[in-house]
Design a protein around this motif. Sequence first.
Motif: not given
Length: 136
Positions: A17-34
């Motif tokens: 279940l911790r993967a949900v938060a990790i996925s959200r944070r990873t997505l935020r970083l990807i979109l911010t960097m792009h």
Amino acid sequence: MPENEPWDYSLYIPNDLRAVAISRRTLRLILTMHGLIRLVDVAELMAAELVSNAVRHTKGPAALRVCWSPPGTLRIGAWDADPEPPELPVPFERGEELESGRGLALVRACADVWGWQPLAREGNRGKYVWCELAAD
């Protein structure tokens, strides 16, 4: 990298279940960097719902996939090892009192389009549930 070039990221995650938060944070970083910060809030919500379903309702690993297609379509998808189709979303009016089961209804309400497809590869089976956002 300019917004007019396609890109694709995949994050493989364990059944945790911790993967949900990790996925959200990873997505935020990807979109911010792009340079797509304007899509972060809605995209995070949709990714969290898709990944949550993948880790809560299956026993195997999962993956988050994020793709950008010019001129402005963001696709977010979650793969899991269960080939069974996702349960159809319950309309919000009928699901107000439910404590769970509204994830795909949120995805359907926020996305421009969503869907799923069964997958089979090298003897492994599963499904891919996805949604798209237009970056207007």
